[in-house]
Structure formats: C-alpha cells, structure tokens
Scaffold this active site. Structure first.
Site, PDB file in Angstrom:
ATOM      1  N   VAL A 319     -21.323 -87.734 -13.015  1.00 41.77           N
ATOM      2  CA  VAL A 319     -22.122 -87.738 -11.795  1.00 41.77           C
ATOM      3  C   VAL A 319     -21.872 -86.411 -11.080  1.00 41.77           C
ATOM      4  O   VAL A 319     -20.762 -85.884 -11.091  1.00 41.77           O
ATOM      5  CB  VAL A 319     -21.796 -88.933 -10.867  1.00 41.77           C
ATOM      6  CG1 VAL A 319     -22.080 -90.235 -11.581  1.00 41.77           C
ATOM      7  CG2 VAL A 319     -20.361 -88.897 -10.371  1.00 41.77           C
ATOM      8  N   GLU A 320     -22.921 -85.868 -10.494  1.00 41.69           N
ATOM      9  CA  GLU A 320     -22.852 -84.548  -9.852  1.00 41.69           C
ATOM     10  C   GLU A 320     -23.491 -84.632  -8.465  1.00 41.69           C
ATOM     11  O   GLU A 320     -24.650 -85.022  -8.342  1.00 41.69           O
ATOM     12  CB  GLU A 320     -23.599 -83.504 -10.686  1.00 41.69           C
ATOM     13  CG  GLU A 320     -23.038 -83.284 -12.087  1.00 41.69           C
ATOM     14  CD  GLU A 320     -22.080 -82.112 -12.154  1.00 41.69           C
ATOM     15  OE1 GLU A 320     -21.906 -81.421 -11.127  1.00 41.69           O
ATOM     16  OE2 GLU A 320     -21.518 -81.876 -13.243  1.00 41.69           O
TER      17      GLU A 320
END
Length: 847
Positions: A319-320
């Site tokens: 996840v970013e």
C-alpha cells in the site's frame, strides 16, 4: 485534507474521532498514544525509542498484546514484533502456532490447522522517511488492544495480528531527527521548506544505506534476518507493507498489473488480492479518500515485503500513501497533512484485519493448496536438483548454504562426485538442493532464470537470482542428484594455520572469498604481505597444494613478529576469517614460480576513502561501505564531495566514487584528483561516476552508446509509459568474460562471470589490449528482461576497464560491483581494486 489541518493542534478526543470515526467505546485503562507521548499524533514525528516505549506500555496494560525484541539494528535500536490477539489465544499461542504452520506442510491435510486463527502481518516503516506508517502502527495497535466493539473482539478471537512497527529504526530516526529539527510553528506547507527536503542520505535506507524492502531474499542485513526467522515461525496468511510515494499522488493498493505477476505463483494467489482489495476500498470509501489499484509495482520476485509472502501462500500487498514528508505540504490535491496520511494507513490496516477474518477459510485453503501445488509444479520442471559448492571457496559456499537454511530450504550434502553442466562437484565441498520440495518457488528464484513474463512494464529490476550473483559454482541437473540427510545447521568454520610453525612463509589461496578478510587482519597487525601474480604448487604438511593467482604469501623474514608469535598472529587471522593457511618450509615451489620471484609482489596496506554526500547514490556507496566494514573490517574514511579539493588525499591508496551527480565538484578538486592519481593513487568509479571521470579527462577511455537514437515516428500519447519501460535498462544479469590473469580478476574461479546491468552506461573496449578486464559477451545470456535494442547496444561492450595514469590508475566499472550487497561475484573485483590498486598498470620491461 483542509479539515485535518485543524487537527494538528486538536485535543485528544477530536483526534480519536478523526482517526477512528464511528469506532465506539475504548478501554479507558489503556493509554492512547497521545496520552502516553504527550503530543497529538501527526503534530511531530515519533522517535523510535518513543515508539518502543509505547508498545511496551500497551503490553503492561493489556493481556491482548505480547511484545518481543527479535533483534537489534546496526545502531543498537531494538527490532520489535508485537503479537496481538485475544487473551484466550495468548494463553495457547504456541499451540495455535503449531497448528497454523501445518498449512506449509504438503503432507498434512487442511484439517490439521483446525480452528487456528488467520495470521495477519502488518509491516511498517521499512523505509524510514515514509513518515505515516510508523505513526499508524501506534494507532492501529491501540485500536486493536483498546477498542471494545464486538467486531474487534471477533477479530482478535479469529486472528493473530503480528505488528512490525519499525522495520528500519535507524533510517526512521534519521528522518525523525530531520523533520522535527526543522519543524515550524505553525507548519510550513512550502515544498521547498527544509522540513520537507532531507539531505543525503535521507531516511529511506538503514545504517548502511540499504533499501530493506529489497533485502527479503538476499538477507544481507541484520535488520532483515530476525524478521525472516519470525516470518517462518508463523507463515502469515496476509501481509501488508505500508509505504509512501510522491505528494501529488493519492493512495495505492493491490492488485498489481497482470504483467507484473510471476508465472511461478498460482493465479489463485493474485485473485485473492482482488478479494482483499474490496475491504481496502470499503475502508477508504468510508473516509472519502482518493485511491487507485492495478497500475504499477512488481509482484513477480520475492525480494519485497509484499512479495516474499506471495511465495509462501499468503496474500502480500503493497500500500502506498501520498507523503506529506513533514506535517503539511502543498500538493495538486490541496494541502496534504500528516494526520490525513496517517488516517488512511490506519484505515487500511484495520480493513486488512477485517478482510482477513471474513475470508479466513479461503485464506487457509489458499495457503495449503499453494504448498501442495509447489510439489506438482516442481515435478513439471526439467531441473530436478541444483548442486552448488567450490572446494577452493569454502567461505562463499558456506554463505550460500546459510542463506538457504534461513529460507527454510531443504539442502543435503553431496554424497558422491558428480559432473553437471560441465562442472565437477565433490563430496565435502558441495551441496544438493532438490527442486521437489515445499520451497520450490523460492529455490527457483534463487537459482534459476527469471521465467518469461507477459508484458514489458516493470517497476524494478527484472532479475534477482542469488546464485549467479554470488559467483559460486552451481548447476542445475535434469536428473535427481543423491544427497545425504537434510542439513539443519551450518558446519563449524574451519580456519587457521595447518602444518605448524613455518620455516619460510605462510600462504593462503585468494580463491576463498574470506581470504580478503584474513589479509586485512594481518595487515592491520603490521605484518608484511605479498601476492603471487602467477600460480604455483607448494609443498605443505598435507602434501602438494596448488595456489592460484593472487594467493597471499606472508614471509617469515622481515616481519615485526617471529617464531611462535608470528604463527599465533597468522593462526588468529585464519581462524577469525575461516581461512585455511598453509605453513611452508621452503620458498622453492614444486612447480610454477618460487616465492622469491618478482611475480610475488609486495602489497600495500589499503587506506580507502568513500565519497558520500549530496548527489551521490546512497545505496551504491553504502554497498561499498558495508563491504569494507563488515567483510574486511577496514575502517574506510567517509568524505564529502566538497572535501576532495580541500583535504590531503595522499593518505588514501584508493578513493571510491559511486554513481551519482558530480557537477558540484569544482576544477580545483578535479586537479587534486589528477595529481593524486598520477602520484600512485587508484580512483575507483562506477556508473555515472565513470562517465564523469572520462568527461573530466581523469581516464582515457571511451563511452559506449548510452541511449538509442530517438524514434522520430509518430507514437500514441497513451503508450509513452509502456514505451519508456521497454526502452530502459531495468536490472538484468548478463553473461560476461573476465580476464582472471589480471589482478582485478584474481580469485575468480572461471572466466565466465555474471554481471549486473542496472543502467545505460557502457564502455568501448580499451585501446590498451591489457586493460579490458570484463567484457560483456557478444551474444549475452540474459537473466531477466532486456529489450533487443538494449541487448544489442551492450553486447561486446566493456564492463570493467583500467585506465593507467602516471603512477596510478582509474578503475572504471559500468555498474555498481557490490550491488545490493549480495553481488559477491563482482564484489571481488572491487576488493581486488582495493588491495592491488597500485599493481594494475602494465609491467615495464626490466633494464
């Protein structure tokens, strides 16, 4: 986002409502992060010691959390794992763990896992300056421990949540120190403000500037190895790695594009990414946060925190979050605040737990079938066994064995001599790795070539195979190779003097990777050393022994120590490095040169300067620092590029310039380098630093073609990202040929050499016929993906050159020879440059 600006100074109750909307009641006996730390989360960057203290505080107040110290960073900070589950589960945790790990055993039925909880791993702050994730770890742990909702109680009854709050504590504190030191009150949103612009080396990497998110397979760092050991104790079903990206983006979670999926991984694993994505979407939808999926980031190599679990039957997810890199920063989406970024990470983490519990049965079934299908997939492969090991290089053989054991890969000792693919392997120095084992997919990743991939767009390097990078002898056999009982522990290190007190000299073979460590240990004691530039056969106490080029000779005569004291010093160096050293009674060899020959040359004790600072690639120079520090125990000097023209360079035998931008190095510094080189210094450069050295006339070599001429034909605007990805060089293993008679090639066992190609730099072969040390093959074998255009461009080019200049020289590498700290095959070339730097120029004829 604008609303969250107010929260930078909001009271605790408002913060709780902001981070946990509609969360219900919390246990008042559990201190919130804000209460314990004395400031609101998101108002400053929490130091690692404060983070550790808060997790310990949670464990004091709740029987739902257990905090373990699993290791220590290079700077002495503790590495933690917090295990969060119901109090009932905590009381029978070991029993639940044993039940759960039956999923990784193909021989056990799915029913053996019983009603064991689903296992979720939440990994934070692998990149220390990706600021939101560590703060999110505090809030997520608090929520799971303190929230009194029936839903949370169900989660903890049906799940074991493993929280790694700071995978990279050294980098995290480097970033914390910077952001907190330059914080303004009120906060500045100007992207140019110092709070948002970290200096070299920034906080992304660890102490040795290692990108720990690319170390899951290579295991080069002490920050990584305890984490992997803990991973194999549990085999999580879901693993989330929390990251950040540019401020003008939004939020990314998987699935990743199909073009980035590994053919080794069952399609069901990637399909489950889509299932889990529904829960991430629901969490962010509830907040109204922008997000996207399916556009980028690799998923085909087990080097990342989100892909290593994919190779163990779990659902791994990157996840970013768009990063504020400070407390608030202007972005195309408006003001991006620290609390806003933290809230998104908290929501995704809790959504992960929700999804894992809901999808528990499917996740357990997925993992069971994953390991069962590994055996079936292995049976369909042409290679049935891999064999590795070199009698002349026990140090590197042992290192590869250690890596395999850490990954829980089945390894057996070779029981009878075998020839595979033209290479001879002998019992006692070689090992067998059967492909038919639960860890088949990891075995393939370490030994085999990257399988064909549909699509050409890649986020990172396209090959991470370990065995060719190590440079140790290995081969794949199409028939099963017999091995003994499974190896469960590393054999004892063998080293020291053999043959008693030497009458003439002590000698050890340079082909052992650890010989360099033994040599520097002796030089550090003030002992004189020489190196044989031609092979010879000496008479030892155990019979005749062949010594290759580069073998180190410690003569008895002329030393500051003598007799038993000299033997004790040499023996200690051999034992501490694991190198066998032979005592010779005579300088006359059975064949080849004698030990008094002009071809046995005196070695100077190396004094190395590593240039590091603004403009320099931190990861590249960090690899050289790590090599000298950890392998040689050589205290290199770390100097800034701005110092080159201001300090006395004469104290250094070698200066290393890694890739980077050296436009700030002025004419006076270039002139100082020229004087130093001509007086006998050895300048070692790689990548763009090599190009700079040629452009500054420090070296007389010629660059190859760096880029293909632009295609003037019309192209679709929407295809530009894909076209750029195809045209770039994206980390490949290429076949090359090395001159093993050159001092830079000493110790390498074969003329065939695998090299890493990570950039567009190449050289034309030197006009000096003796100076092209490594040359990429005319039709190079490629492990990874390289376009035909780029393959033809690098074919036949030089990868390593020596440019003599006066009494000194410039050693030019096209790429980082110590890439990511596991390229031991080419790393030896760098070690040779350090030890033999004054002996690289062509020999002048004697008068």
């Amino acid at each position: 986002m604008l609303a969250s600006v107010w929260l930078l100074a909001a009271p605790a109750f408002a913060q709780s409502d902001y981070f946990f909307p509609k969360a219900g009641e919390f246990d008042p006996s559990i201190p919130t992060p804000q209460q314990f730390l004395g400031y609101e989360i998101g108002s400053r960057y929490t130091r690692h010691d404060q983070l550790v203290a808060y997790f310990d505080e949670l464990a004091k107040h709740s029987d739902k959390i257990k905090v373990q110290r699993i290791g220590t960073s290079y700077e002495g900070r503790p590495l933690l794992i917090a295990t969060i589950t119901s109090a009932q589960n905590q009381q029978q945790l070991e029993s639940l763990r044993r039940q759960h790990v039956t999923l990784a055993d193909p021989a056990q039925p799915l029913s053996a896992a019983g009603s064991s909880p689903v296992v979720v791993w939440l990994g934070y702050s692998v990149h220390g300056n990706e600021t939101s994730s560590g703060e999110a770890a505090l809030l997520t742990a608090y929520y799971l421990v303190a929230n009194r909702s029936p839903e949370t109680a169900q989660w903890l009854q049906q799940a074991v949540v493993l929280v790694d709050p700071a995978q990279n504590p050294d980098g995290r504190d480097r970033a914390a120190s910077w952001h907190n030191a330059y914080a303004s009150f009120p906060a500045s949103a100007d992207p140019a403000d110092k709070e948002h612009v970290e200096p070299f080396p920034q906080g992304r990497t660890n102490h040795y500037f290692t990108d720990l998110n690319r170390d899951w397979l290579a295991l080069t760092q002490q920050d990584t190895r305890p984490k992997i050991a803990f991973f194999h104790q549990w085999y999580p079903n879901v693993q989330i790695d929390f990251h950040e990206m540019g401020k003008d983006s939004t939020y990314y979670f998987e699935p990743s594009p199909a073009s980035m999926h590994s053919p080794l991984i069952p399609a069901a694993s990637y399909e489950f990414n889509k299932t889990l994505a529904k829960y991430h979407a629901q969490s962010l939808d509830a907040l109204g946060s922008l997000y996207y999926t399916g556009e980028n980031f690799d998923n085909f190599s087990p080097v990342y925190g989100s892909t290593y679990p994919d190779f163990h039957g779990a659902v791994g997810v990157t996840v970013e979050q768009a990063s504020s890199r400070g407390r608030v920063q202007e972005s195309v989406n408006g003001l991006l605040t620290f609390p806003f970024t933290i809230r998104n990470q908290v929501a995704t983490g809790l959504g992960t737990v929700r999804g894992a519990v809901t999808e528990r049965d499917g996740l357990l079934k997925l993992q069971k079938e994953f390991f069962q299908s590994a055996l079936k997939q292995a049976g369909q492969q042409p290679v049935k066994s891999f064999v590795f090991g070199d009698a002349h290089d026990p140090g590197l053989t042992r290192r590869l064995l250690d890596l395999l054991l850490q990954h829980q890969i089945t390894v057996q000792p070779l029981t009878s001599a075998v020839t595979v693919d033209g290479q001879r392997f002998e019992p006692g120095s070689a090992y067998v790795v059967p492909t038919a084992q639960p860890q088949f997919r990891l075995v393939h990743s370490i030994f085999a070539e990257t399988p064909p991939i549909k699509g050409d767009v890649f986020y990172g390097s396209t090959s991470y195979a370990i065995a060719p990078a190590y440079g140790v002898a290995f081969a794949g056999s199409r028939s099963r190779v017999a091995g003994g009982e499974r190896v469960t522990a590393l054999p004892a290190v063998q080293g020291g003097v053999s043959g008693g007190e030497a009458g003439y000299a002590y000698v050890f073979d340079w082909r052992d990777y650890n010989a360099s460590r033994a040599l520097y240990a002796l030089q550090a004691k003030g002992l004189l050393a020489r190196a044989a530039f031609q092979p010879f056969t000496g008479s030892t106490g155990s019979g005749e022994q062949n010594f290759a080029r580069g073998s180190v000779v410690i003569p008895v005569a002329g030393q500051p120590l003598s007799g038993a004291a000299l033997r004790a010093a040499v023996d200690e160096a051999g034992r501490s490095s694991g190198v066998q050293i032979q005592a010779l009674a005579s300088g006359q060899s059975r064949s080849g040169i004698d030990l008094g020959s002009d071809s046995v040359k005196s070695l100077r004790k190396p004094a190395v300067a590593l240039v590091m600072g603004e403009g320099v690639s931190a990861t590249e120079i960090g690899s050289a620092w790590f090599l000298l520090d950890q392998q040689l125990q050589l205290p290199a000097s770390k100097i800034d590029p701005a110092q080159l023209g201001k300090i006395n360079l004469d104290r250094y035998t070698s200066i290393v310039l890694a890739g980077g931008t050296y436009t700030g190095v002025d004419a006076a510094a270039v002139a100082a380098l020229k004087r130093w080189i001509n007086a006998g210094g050895s300048l070692v450069t790689y990548g763009t630093a090599s190009r700079w050295a040629i452009e500054q006339k420090l070296a007389d070599e010629v660059l190859g073609q760096e880029e293909q001429a632009a295609d003037s034909g019309r192209r679709a605007f929407g295809d530009q990202r894909d076209i750029a990805a195809i045209e770039r060089v994206s980390g490949n293993i290429l076949s090359a040929e090395v001159d093993t008679s050159h001092p830079l090639g000493f110790g390498l066992p074969r003329t065939q050499l695998a090299v890493n190609k990570e950039n567009g730099i190449s050289f034309k072969p030197s006009r000096n016929p003796f100076s092209t040390v490594v040359r990429i093959d005319d039709s190079p074998r490629v492990n990874g993906y390289l376009s035909e255009t780029n393959r033809s461009r690098v074919a036949g080019t030089a990868w390593l050159l020596v440019s003599p200049q006066g009494q000194g020289n410039v050693v030019l590498f096209a790429d980082d020879p110590a890439h990511r700290k596991y390229w031991h095959g080419t790393e030896r070339l760098l070690l040779n440059a350090v030890f033999f730097g004054n002996l690289l120029n062509p020999t002048k004829p004697r008068g």
